[in-house]
Design a protein around this motif. Structure first.
Motif, mmCIF file in Angstrom:
data_model
loop_
_atom_site.group_PDB
_atom_site.id
_atom_site.type_symbol
_atom_site.label_atom_id
_atom_site.label_comp_id
_atom_site.label_asym_id
_atom_site.label_seq_id
_atom_site.Cartn_x
_atom_site.Cartn_y
_atom_site.Cartn_z
ATOM 1 N N THR A 165 0.838 -1.198 0.000
ATOM 2 C CA THR A 165 0.000 0.000 0.000
ATOM 3 C C THR A 165 0.874 1.250 0.000
ATOM 4 O O THR A 165 2.094 1.167 0.138
ATOM 5 C CB THR A 165 -0.907 0.028 1.244
ATOM 6 N N LYS A 166 0.235 2.402 -0.121
ATOM 7 C CA LYS A 166 0.987 3.657 -0.219
ATOM 8 C C LYS A 166 1.760 3.955 1.060
ATOM 9 O O LYS A 166 2.896 4.403 1.015
ATOM 10 C CB LYS A 166 0.045 4.812 -0.547
ATOM 11 N N ASN A 223 4.350 -9.874 -6.070
ATOM 12 C CA ASN A 223 5.650 -10.179 -5.472
ATOM 13 C C ASN A 223 6.518 -8.911 -5.496
ATOM 14 O O ASN A 223 6.173 -7.925 -6.161
ATOM 15 C CB ASN A 223 6.315 -11.338 -6.213
ATOM 16 N N PRO A 224 7.656 -8.905 -4.809
ATOM 17 C CA PRO A 224 8.480 -7.695 -4.698
ATOM 18 C C PRO A 224 8.982 -7.108 -6.012
ATOM 19 O O PRO A 224 9.313 -5.920 -6.065
ATOM 20 C CB PRO A 224 9.657 -8.159 -3.826
ATOM 21 N N THR A 225 9.053 -7.901 -7.095
ATOM 22 C CA THR A 225 9.553 -7.335 -8.349
ATOM 23 C C THR A 225 8.619 -6.259 -8.903
ATOM 24 O O THR A 225 9.048 -5.405 -9.675
ATOM 25 C CB THR A 225 9.762 -8.425 -9.423
ATOM 26 N N ALA A 226 7.351 -6.283 -8.486
ATOM 27 C CA ALA A 226 6.415 -5.253 -8.949
ATOM 28 C C ALA A 226 6.849 -3.874 -8.448
ATOM 29 O O ALA A 226 6.577 -2.854 -9.090
ATOM 30 C CB ALA A 226 5.003 -5.559 -8.459
ATOM 31 N N GLY A 233 7.128 0.840 -6.307
ATOM 32 C CA GLY A 233 7.773 1.292 -5.076
ATOM 33 C C GLY A 233 7.956 2.801 -5.009
ATOM 34 O O GLY A 233 8.260 3.346 -3.945
ATOM 35 N N GLU A 234 7.770 3.471 -6.130
ATOM 36 C CA GLU A 234 7.857 4.935 -6.127
ATOM 37 C C GLU A 234 6.651 5.556 -5.427
ATOM 38 O O GLU A 234 6.733 6.676 -4.906
ATOM 39 C CB GLU A 234 7.945 5.457 -7.563
ATOM 40 N N GLN A 290 17.301 -9.244 -5.238
ATOM 41 C CA GLN A 290 17.731 -7.953 -5.784
ATOM 42 C C GLN A 290 16.601 -6.930 -5.722
ATOM 43 O O GLN A 290 16.828 -5.759 -5.397
ATOM 44 C CB GLN A 290 18.197 -8.131 -7.229
ATOM 45 N N ALA A 291 15.362 -7.378 -6.018
ATOM 46 C CA ALA A 291 14.209 -6.474 -5.994
ATOM 47 C C ALA A 291 13.971 -5.917 -4.587
ATOM 48 O O ALA A 291 13.663 -4.732 -4.419
ATOM 49 C CB ALA A 291 12.959 -7.204 -6.484
ATOM 50 N N VAL A 292 14.116 -6.773 -3.576
ATOM 51 C CA VAL A 292 13.919 -6.325 -2.193
ATOM 52 C C VAL A 292 14.932 -5.249 -1.831
ATOM 53 O O VAL A 292 14.581 -4.208 -1.243
ATOM 54 C CB VAL A 292 14.022 -7.520 -1.219
ATOM 55 N N GLU A 293 16.192 -5.467 -2.190
ATOM 56 C CA GLU A 293 17.234 -4.481 -1.879
ATOM 57 C C GLU A 293 17.003 -3.179 -2.618
ATOM 58 O O GLU A 293 17.152 -2.086 -2.050
ATOM 59 C CB GLU A 293 18.613 -5.052 -2.214
ATOM 60 N N GLU A 294 16.621 -3.257 -3.883
ATOM 61 C CA GLU A 294 16.361 -2.056 -4.671
ATOM 62 C C GLU A 294 15.149 -1.302 -4.133
ATOM 63 O O GLU A 294 15.136 -0.069 -4.097
ATOM 64 C CB GLU A 294 16.131 -2.425 -6.141
ATOM 65 N N ALA A 295 14.127 -2.065 -3.695
ATOM 66 C CA ALA A 295 12.918 -1.434 -3.154
ATOM 67 C C ALA A 295 13.229 -0.698 -1.847
ATOM 68 O O ALA A 295 12.702 0.392 -1.598
ATOM 69 C CB ALA A 295 11.838 -2.489 -2.929
ATOM 70 N N LYS A 296 14.081 -1.287 -1.042
ATOM 71 C CA LYS A 296 14.483 -0.620 0.204
ATOM 72 C C LYS A 296 15.179 0.699 -0.098
ATOM 73 O O LYS A 296 14.975 1.704 0.596
ATOM 74 C CB LYS A 296 15.395 -1.538 1.020
#
Length: 338
Positions: A165-166, A223-226, A233-234, A290-296
């Motif tokens: 969510t936002k 999933n986290p890649t979204a 994630g923006e 990788q997606a989790v780290e980038e999202a963080k």
């Protein structure tokens, strides 16, 4: 007159030769290399070239060509250039496209058996999920759409789906009350969010970013890649790891195309598909990390969640599904593999 006659004759011969060359080029462009025993197949999907699924499909295509000694080649059309997931699947049914990749959730309308894969918490772990997907149960479900014009060939891991969510994390079903959550156009996904207390809002994947940004929906589930490849994630900064579903992607092939293959070619397809799935599993796990780290780095916070309240909330779905004896049998078989 003699010279004129010879000139006309030369023109006629030249035109005939050019026409013959034109026919040959047309066949090649259509996928026939000119050898009556060779064929080129079309494989279309809606993911990008860098997505792990596309990379696995490229490996599949390379291996099919190698194992059939070039008798069968596969041209891949990524990025939705031939249409949306639904549109390409319709083209597979009509014979315009030979293969595609589609979410098992989108296959529910073609076969009730596929809906089992979308049941929340049907898989108790990643190991359980892979054990089921590599079993005879999955193979039986692949064949359930034969009368619809296509059959399943293999699967690709699409990760565990959770809510994001936002700004407000979803730690219990109560947190979903009053929230509009984007879901796939899947009856199972819609019912799941309803039972958990949210308001399901089906819409195409490509519309999620703008819908989150403009407040059309309060959140989504994937999933986290979204968060990274879809850039969600923006605008969505709270990812709650309740991991309610593990819905596989399925590679399907036109039944007509499948039957046009020789036994040896079908064997080559099956072996190449299994190898592609193994390869995808390896690169998919790395992609998730990788997606989790980038999202963080994008400012997204990840929250651990007690899954039990969510499991209890969706129990009525199992009660309803088990009214169908065939589905009940599949569910029991899946549960026995844990």
């Amino acid at each position: 007159m003699k010279k004129l006659f010879m000139l006309v004759l030369m023109i006629i011969v030249s035109v005939a030769l050019l026409a013959g060359c034109g026919d040959s080029d047309s066949k090649t462009a259509g996928g026939d290399s000119g050898n009556g025993d060779s064929k080129q197949l079309k494989l279309a999907h809606n993911l990008g070239k860098d997505h792990p699924v596309n990379k696995a499909l490229e490996k599949f295509a390379d291996e099919v060509k190698e194992k059939t000694n070039g008798e069968v080649t596969i041209k891949i059309y990524p990025n939705g250039v031939l249409g949306s997931e639904k549109e390409v699947l319709e083209q597979v049914q009509s014979g315009a496209v030979d293969m595609t990749k589609v979410s098992a959730g989108a296959l529910e309308s073609f076969s009730k058996e596929y809906s089992v894969f979308s049941l929340p918490y049907i898989f108790e772990s990643k190991d359980h999920y892979r054990k089921v997907m590599d079993s005879d149960v999955a193979q039986g479900i692949y064949q359930s759409t034969k009368d619809k014009g296509f059959v399943g060939l293999t699967y690709f891991d699409s990760g565990a789906r959770s809510f994001y969510t936002k700004d407000t994390p979803i730690k219990t079903p109560d947190d979903l009350k009053g929230l509009k959550i984007r879901v796939m156009d899947s009856p199972t996904a819609i019912e799941m969010v309803k039972l958990m207390g949210g308001t399901p809002t089906p819409m195409p994947y490509g519309e999620i970013y703008t819908a989150l940004q403009q407040g059309v929906v309060d959140g989504a589930e994937s999933n986290p890649t979204a968060l990274t490849t879809g850039k969600h994630g923006e605008v969505a900064k709270a990812f709650s790891k309740n991991e309610h579903t593990m819905i596989p992607d399925i590679a399907v092939i036109s039944e007509k195309t499948w039957e046009s293959l020789t036994k040896d070619q079908q064997k080559a397809f099956k072996e190449a598909a299994q190898d592609a799935t193994k390869y995808h599993t390896e690169i998919w796990n790395k992609a998730i990390d990788q997606a989790v780290e980038e999202a963080k780095d994008m400012g997204v916070k990840f929250y651990d969640v007690d899954k039990e309240p969510f499991i209890e909330a969706v129990q009525p779905m199992y009660d309803e599904f088990k009214k169908d004896k065939d589905i009940a049998k599949i569910i029991d078989e899946i549960k026995s593999m844990k």
